[in-house]
Design a protein around this motif. Sequence first.
Motif, PDB file in Angstrom:
ATOM      1  N   ILE A  85      -6.000 -10.300  38.565  1.00 36.27           N
ATOM      2  CA  ILE A  85      -5.364 -11.591  38.287  1.00 36.27           C
ATOM      3  C   ILE A  85      -5.574 -12.088  36.868  1.00 36.27           C
ATOM      4  O   ILE A  85      -4.930 -13.059  36.453  1.00 36.27           O
ATOM      5  CB  ILE A  85      -5.867 -12.670  39.266  1.00 36.27           C
ATOM      6  N   ALA A  86      -6.453 -11.430  36.108  1.00 36.75           N
ATOM      7  CA  ALA A  86      -6.780 -11.904  34.756  1.00 36.75           C
ATOM      8  C   ALA A  86      -5.546 -12.137  33.884  1.00 36.75           C
ATOM      9  O   ALA A  86      -5.476 -13.156  33.181  1.00 36.75           O
ATOM     10  CB  ALA A  86      -7.739 -10.931  34.078  1.00 36.75           C
ATOM     11  N   PRO A  87      -4.545 -11.235  33.892  1.00 35.91           N
ATOM     12  CA  PRO A  87      -3.371 -11.478  33.034  1.00 35.91           C
ATOM     13  C   PRO A  87      -2.603 -12.754  33.387  1.00 35.91           C
ATOM     14  O   PRO A  87      -1.917 -13.316  32.526  1.00 35.91           O
ATOM     15  CB  PRO A  87      -2.498 -10.241  33.282  1.00 35.91           C
ATOM     16  N   ALA A  88      -2.719 -13.221  34.636  1.00 34.70           N
ATOM     17  CA  ALA A  88      -1.989 -14.421  35.049  1.00 34.70           C
ATOM     18  C   ALA A  88      -2.804 -15.695  34.880  1.00 34.70           C
ATOM     19  O   ALA A  88      -2.275 -16.801  35.041  1.00 34.70           O
ATOM     20  CB  ALA A  88      -1.556 -14.286  36.513  1.00 34.70           C
ATOM     21  N   ALA A  89      -4.090 -15.565  34.545  1.00 37.07           N
ATOM     22  CA  ALA A  89      -4.950 -16.743  34.386  1.00 37.07           C
ATOM     23  C   ALA A  89      -4.590 -17.487  33.108  1.00 37.07           C
ATOM     24  O   ALA A  89      -4.197 -16.882  32.109  1.00 37.07           O
ATOM     25  CB  ALA A  89      -6.410 -16.329  34.366  1.00 37.07           C
ATOM     26  N   ARG A  90      -4.753 -18.817  33.115  1.00 40.13           N
ATOM     27  CA  ARG A  90      -4.380 -19.650  31.976  1.00 40.13           C
ATOM     28  C   ARG A  90      -5.294 -20.877  31.937  1.00 40.13           C
ATOM     29  O   ARG A  90      -5.860 -21.268  32.974  1.00 40.13           O
ATOM     30  CB  ARG A  90      -2.912 -20.058  32.074  1.00 40.13           C
ATOM     31  N   PRO A  91      -5.447 -21.500  30.772  1.00 41.23           N
ATOM     32  CA  PRO A  91      -6.412 -22.599  30.623  1.00 41.23           C
ATOM     33  C   PRO A  91      -6.149 -23.793  31.536  1.00 41.23           C
ATOM     34  O   PRO A  91      -7.082 -24.510  31.895  1.00 41.23           O
ATOM     35  CB  PRO A  91      -6.270 -22.990  29.150  1.00 41.23           C
ATOM     36  N   GLU A  92      -4.890 -24.049  31.888  1.00 41.37           N
ATOM     37  CA  GLU A  92      -4.589 -25.213  32.730  1.00 41.37           C
ATOM     38  C   GLU A  92      -4.852 -24.960  34.222  1.00 41.37           C
ATOM     39  O   GLU A  92      -4.709 -25.855  35.055  1.00 41.37           O
ATOM     40  CB  GLU A  92      -3.137 -25.659  32.539  1.00 41.37           C
ATOM     41  N   LEU A  93      -5.240 -23.733  34.548  1.00 41.76           N
ATOM     42  CA  LEU A  93      -5.561 -23.380  35.928  1.00 41.76           C
ATOM     43  C   LEU A  93      -6.973 -23.871  36.265  1.00 41.76           C
ATOM     44  O   LEU A  93      -7.843 -23.910  35.407  1.00 41.76           O
ATOM     45  CB  LEU A  93      -5.503 -21.859  36.074  1.00 41.76           C
ATOM     46  N   THR A  94      -7.193 -24.267  37.501  1.00 40.57           N
ATOM     47  CA  THR A  94      -8.543 -24.543  37.998  1.00 40.57           C
ATOM     48  C   THR A  94      -8.885 -23.466  39.010  1.00 40.57           C
ATOM     49  O   THR A  94      -8.185 -23.309  40.016  1.00 40.57           O
ATOM     50  CB  THR A  94      -8.641 -25.920  38.670  1.00 40.57           C
ATOM     51  N   VAL A  95      -9.944 -22.707  38.743  1.00 45.03           N
ATOM     52  CA  VAL A  95     -10.375 -21.640  39.645  1.00 45.03           C
ATOM     53  C   VAL A  95     -11.583 -22.127  40.430  1.00 45.03           C
ATOM     54  O   VAL A  95     -12.590 -22.532  39.847  1.00 45.03           O
ATOM     55  CB  VAL A  95     -10.721 -20.359  38.861  1.00 45.03           C
ATOM     56  N   VAL A  96     -11.464 -22.101  41.742  1.00 46.26           N
ATOM     57  CA  VAL A  96     -12.544 -22.520  42.635  1.00 46.26           C
ATOM     58  C   VAL A  96     -13.013 -21.287  43.390  1.00 46.26           C
ATOM     59  O   VAL A  96     -12.242 -20.663  44.114  1.00 46.26           O
ATOM     60  CB  VAL A  96     -12.063 -23.602  43.624  1.00 46.26           C
ATOM     61  N   SER A  97     -14.272 -20.911  43.208  1.00 46.98           N
ATOM     62  CA  SER A  97     -14.800 -19.707  43.854  1.00 46.98           C
ATOM     63  C   SER A  97     -15.733 -20.057  44.996  1.00 46.98           C
ATOM     64  O   SER A  97     -16.702 -20.794  44.813  1.00 46.98           O
ATOM     65  CB  SER A  97     -15.550 -18.842  42.839  1.00 46.98           C
ATOM     66  N   VAL A  98     -15.439 -19.529  46.183  1.00 41.27           N
ATOM     67  CA  VAL A  98     -16.351 -19.677  47.327  1.00 41.27           C
ATOM     68  C   VAL A  98     -17.031 -18.343  47.631  1.00 41.27           C
ATOM     69  O   VAL A  98     -17.523 -18.123  48.736  1.00 41.27           O
ATOM     70  CB  VAL A  98     -15.611 -20.214  48.574  1.00 41.27           C
TER      71      VAL A  98
END
Length: 276
Positions: A85-98
């Motif tokens: 998913i790294a290529p689709a990640a962007r600064p305005e995204l919020t990533v929540v890891s459980v």
Amino acid sequence: MPLRDQKIGFLGGGAMAEALIAGLLRSGLVEPASVYASDISAARQEYLEQKFGIKTADNSSVVSAADIVVLAVKPQAISGLLEEIAPAARPELTVVSVVAGISTDFIEGFFKTPVPVVRVMPNTPCLVGEGASALSPGKFCSQPNMDKALAILKASGQAVVVDESMMDCVTGLSGSAPAYMYLIMEGFIDGAVRLGLSRDVARVLTAQTMLGSAKMVLETGEHPAKLKDMVTTPGGTTIAGLYALEEGALRSVLMKAVAEAALRSSQLAPGKNSKT
């Protein structure tokens, strides 16, 4: 409202993702059309679609469509997922890891741009809207990012913010403690059955007693020791039972259980012993 007009994607559609989705939809914070999910199992994706009316897609498509992405896979699968998913990640995204045992630094290291990451340790009572979750912000995380993550977790119970250095402890406590509670409940039930009470009645009395006791701690704000003393009269039945528990070193055993589970959490990161 932190989640207004936000699209939320879940990568991994297991029990925890299902619990969080159920909480969000039950609370009315988001509509089914704003929720996406992916899972390695096509059957699981179909199940989530039919149960909740949400959309499912592959991992990268979910990330591209979402404003908030919840990582909900097993620790062994996190590296491969992040690479994908790294290529689709962007600064305005919020990533929540459980994902248990995985640090915000580890996740951030897969992205080429600064992406806000929030680490969360939830627990299975989220399934019934009574979860206990702890959250820690990564270095690129702002208060609005935290507010979004808190809103997701509070839809399924209570949530608190802790320093990330305490996350292994949280895993050993609230993350693993439902299993400890069930073991304790089982002991109480079997003890009553041994004395002649029916199992169904013992189960209801035990579960409601544990629920009520927990509610008293939360609603009164009193220390558990004070509430314990309120039940314990001199020479009475409760002190006799407490004496038996002290003889069995119950408190010491529970403290060791939290420590052992916390240690195991610290070993889950890729590159360490990842056996679960």
